[in-house]
Design a protein around this motif. Structure first.
Motif, PDB file in Angstrom:
ATOM      1  N   GLY A  57     -23.981 -39.465 -15.101  1.00  0.00           N
ATOM      2  CA  GLY A  57     -23.326 -39.389 -16.404  1.00  0.00           C
ATOM      3  C   GLY A  57     -22.991 -37.980 -16.835  1.00  0.00           C
ATOM      4  N   HIS A  58     -23.958 -37.070 -16.753  1.00  0.00           N
ATOM      5  CA  HIS A  58     -23.706 -35.679 -17.123  1.00  0.00           C
ATOM      6  C   HIS A  58     -22.734 -35.031 -16.140  1.00  0.00           C
ATOM      7  CE1 HIS A  58     -27.557 -36.195 -19.398  1.00  0.00           C
ATOM      8  NE2 HIS A  58     -26.894 -35.483 -20.263  1.00  0.00           N
ATOM      9  N   SER A  59     -22.897 -35.324 -14.862  1.00  0.00           N
ATOM     10  CA  SER A  59     -22.030 -34.726 -13.835  1.00  0.00           C
ATOM     11  C   SER A  59     -20.570 -35.100 -14.039  1.00  0.00           C
ATOM     12  CB  SER A  59     -22.481 -35.154 -12.435  1.00  0.00           C
ATOM     13  OG  SER A  59     -23.626 -34.433 -12.023  1.00  0.00           O
ATOM     14  N   LYS A  60     -20.326 -36.354 -14.356  1.00  0.00           N
ATOM     15  CA  LYS A  60     -18.945 -36.803 -14.561  1.00  0.00           C
ATOM     16  C   LYS A  60     -18.298 -36.071 -15.726  1.00  0.00           C
ATOM     17  CE  LYS A  60     -19.790 -41.393 -12.623  1.00  0.00           C
ATOM     18  NZ  LYS A  60     -20.051 -42.824 -12.935  1.00  0.00           N
ATOM     19  N   VAL A  98     -23.403 -30.775 -22.461  1.00  0.00           N
ATOM     20  CA  VAL A  98     -22.247 -30.271 -21.721  1.00  0.00           C
ATOM     21  C   VAL A  98     -21.543 -29.167 -22.514  1.00  0.00           C
ATOM     22  CG1 VAL A  98     -20.010 -30.875 -20.715  1.00  0.00           C
ATOM     23  CG2 VAL A  98     -21.963 -32.406 -20.414  1.00  0.00           C
ATOM     24  N   ALA A  99     -21.448 -29.328 -23.831  1.00  0.00           N
ATOM     25  CA  ALA A  99     -20.870 -28.277 -24.672  1.00  0.00           C
ATOM     26  C   ALA A  99     -21.702 -27.004 -24.568  1.00  0.00           C
ATOM     27  CB  ALA A  99     -20.777 -28.747 -26.125  1.00  0.00           C
ATOM     28  N   GLY A 100     -23.018 -27.175 -24.477  1.00  0.00           N
ATOM     29  CA  GLY A 100     -23.919 -26.028 -24.381  1.00  0.00           C
ATOM     30  C   GLY A 100     -23.760 -25.231 -23.108  1.00  0.00           C
ATOM     31  N   MET A 101     -23.150 -25.830 -22.086  1.00  0.00           N
ATOM     32  CA  MET A 101     -22.936 -25.119 -20.823  1.00  0.00           C
ATOM     33  C   MET A 101     -21.768 -24.147 -20.891  1.00  0.00           C
ATOM     34  SD  MET A 101     -23.674 -28.059 -17.968  1.00  0.00           S
ATOM     35  CE  MET A 101     -23.997 -26.891 -16.637  1.00  0.00           C
ATOM     36  N   ASN A 102     -20.919 -24.294 -21.930  1.00  0.00           N
ATOM     37  CA  ASN A 102     -19.788 -23.382 -22.119  1.00  0.00           C
ATOM     38  C   ASN A 102     -18.976 -23.263 -20.827  1.00  0.00           C
ATOM     39  OD1 ASN A 102     -18.248 -21.596 -23.703  1.00  0.00           O
ATOM     40  ND2 ASN A 102     -19.281 -19.826 -22.807  1.00  0.00           N
ATOM     41  N   ILE A 103     -18.511 -24.393 -20.322  1.00  0.00           N
ATOM     42  CA  ILE A 103     -17.938 -24.495 -18.976  1.00  0.00           C
ATOM     43  C   ILE A 103     -16.622 -23.733 -18.819  1.00  0.00           C
ATOM     44  CG2 ILE A 103     -16.998 -26.123 -17.264  1.00  0.00           C
ATOM     45  CD1 ILE A 103     -19.053 -28.158 -18.332  1.00  0.00           C
TER      46      ILE A 103
END
Length: 307
Positions: free
Chosen positions: A38-41, A18-23
């Motif tokens: 899990g990832h989606s949440k 999730v950190a790698g997505m740089n949201i």
């Protein structure tokens, strides 16, 4: 008491991916392997008022984990149709795509799905139970050469021809329908020391063939390259060398085959810039908490700005 999410699947490399997505809070993101959610949440926790997340999963069981969030859209489909369904929802470009290519704990622990050699049951292995071909269809209907090729290419089994021959001889006597029957045929060809690892390879090969996993992955990766915005992130967790090689090739060269095309100055022409040159692997703490993460590799790439 375990939570519903843990029962279905423990997300692998959750924080790292999730950190790698740089949201960006107002960005549009896709989780092409929704599963237990899990990832989606975790992605949704980073989104603000204008943010959107689209979750893909072809398995009906995943619908039980749908997130009740106005920022979330669920698509019950194989991720190979990524581009089509984004267009259906009037989305032309996205800021990030996450793919966790592993089979969920839920599938391995459900004896009725036929993914694991730990339980008896029907030889099924379909991710999408509405789909036609099962693992039983493969072992009963493929000719010997084709069956050997599946076991060698997708399971990397050195004795694939012997296994295929034994399967063909047995099915001529009695149709192979159950996991127990199938195991009685193939177990004699593995030493006791390596039995579990080799059986896992056989089941992996059949699962990949039944679900057309490599073809679907190729189509999704190429579609991802088209729909990612410049600066957008492609984040992929792989579990075996076949899929990891495909992902690595795409990120480094822009194509599945890994063929380098260079400009006049010798620079490789690729739409991506690697965020992590070396694959990220689970920490020892995560391995102890979730043994199924042991073969996971996380690769992250950024779509280059258009010149």
């Amino acid at each position: 008491m375990k939570s519903e999410e843990t029962i279905y699947h423990i997300p692998v490399l959750l924080n790292e991916s999730v950190a790698g997505m740089n949201i960006l809070p107002n960005g549009t993101y896709v989780d092409v392997t929704f599963g237990g959610g899990g990832h989606s949440k975790e992605i949704l926790r980073h989104l603000g008022k204008g943010g959107r997340l689209i979750g893909f999963d072809q398995d009906a069981d995943a619908e039980n984990n749908i997130v009740d969030d106005s920022h979330f859209i669920f698509v019950r489909s194989n991720f190979r149709y990524l581009k089509n369904f984004l267009r259906y929802h009037n989305i032309e470009e996205v800021d990030g795509i996450l793919a966790d290519l592993g089979v969920s704990s839920h599938h391995f622990d459900d004896s009725e799905r036929g993914f694991s050699f730990r339980f008896d049951g029907e030889l099924d292995m379909r991710m999408n139970k509405r789909a036609g071909m099962t693992a039983a269809d493969v072992v009963n209907n493929y000719d010997e050469e084709k069956l050997a090729n599946v076991l060698y290419l997708y399971g990397e089994l050195k004795n694939s021809r012997k296994l295929a021959s034994a399967i063909v001889k047995e099915r001529a006597v009695k149709k192979i329908k159950t996991i127990e029957h199938f195991l009685t045929i193939i177990k004699p060809y593995f030493s006791r020391e390596r039995e579990k690892k080799e059986l896992a390879k056989v089941f992996q090969a059949l699962r990949i063939e039944v679900n057309h996993e490599m073809e679907a992955l190729q189509e999704m990766l190429l579609a991802a390259t088209e729909v990612l915005k410049p600066g957008g992130r492609l984040v992929v967790i792989t579990y075996h060398s076949l899929e990891d090689r495909m992902v690595k090739n795409l990120m480094k060269t822009g194509n599945i085959e890994g063929k380098q095309v260079q400009d006049f100055f010798g620079n490789v022409l690729t739409p991506y810039k690697l965020v992590n040159n070396k694959a990220i692997i689970p920490t020892q703490e995560e391995l102890e908490r979730n043994p199924r993460s042991r073969s996971a590799k996380l690769r992250i790439a950024m779509k280059k700005e258009e010149k």
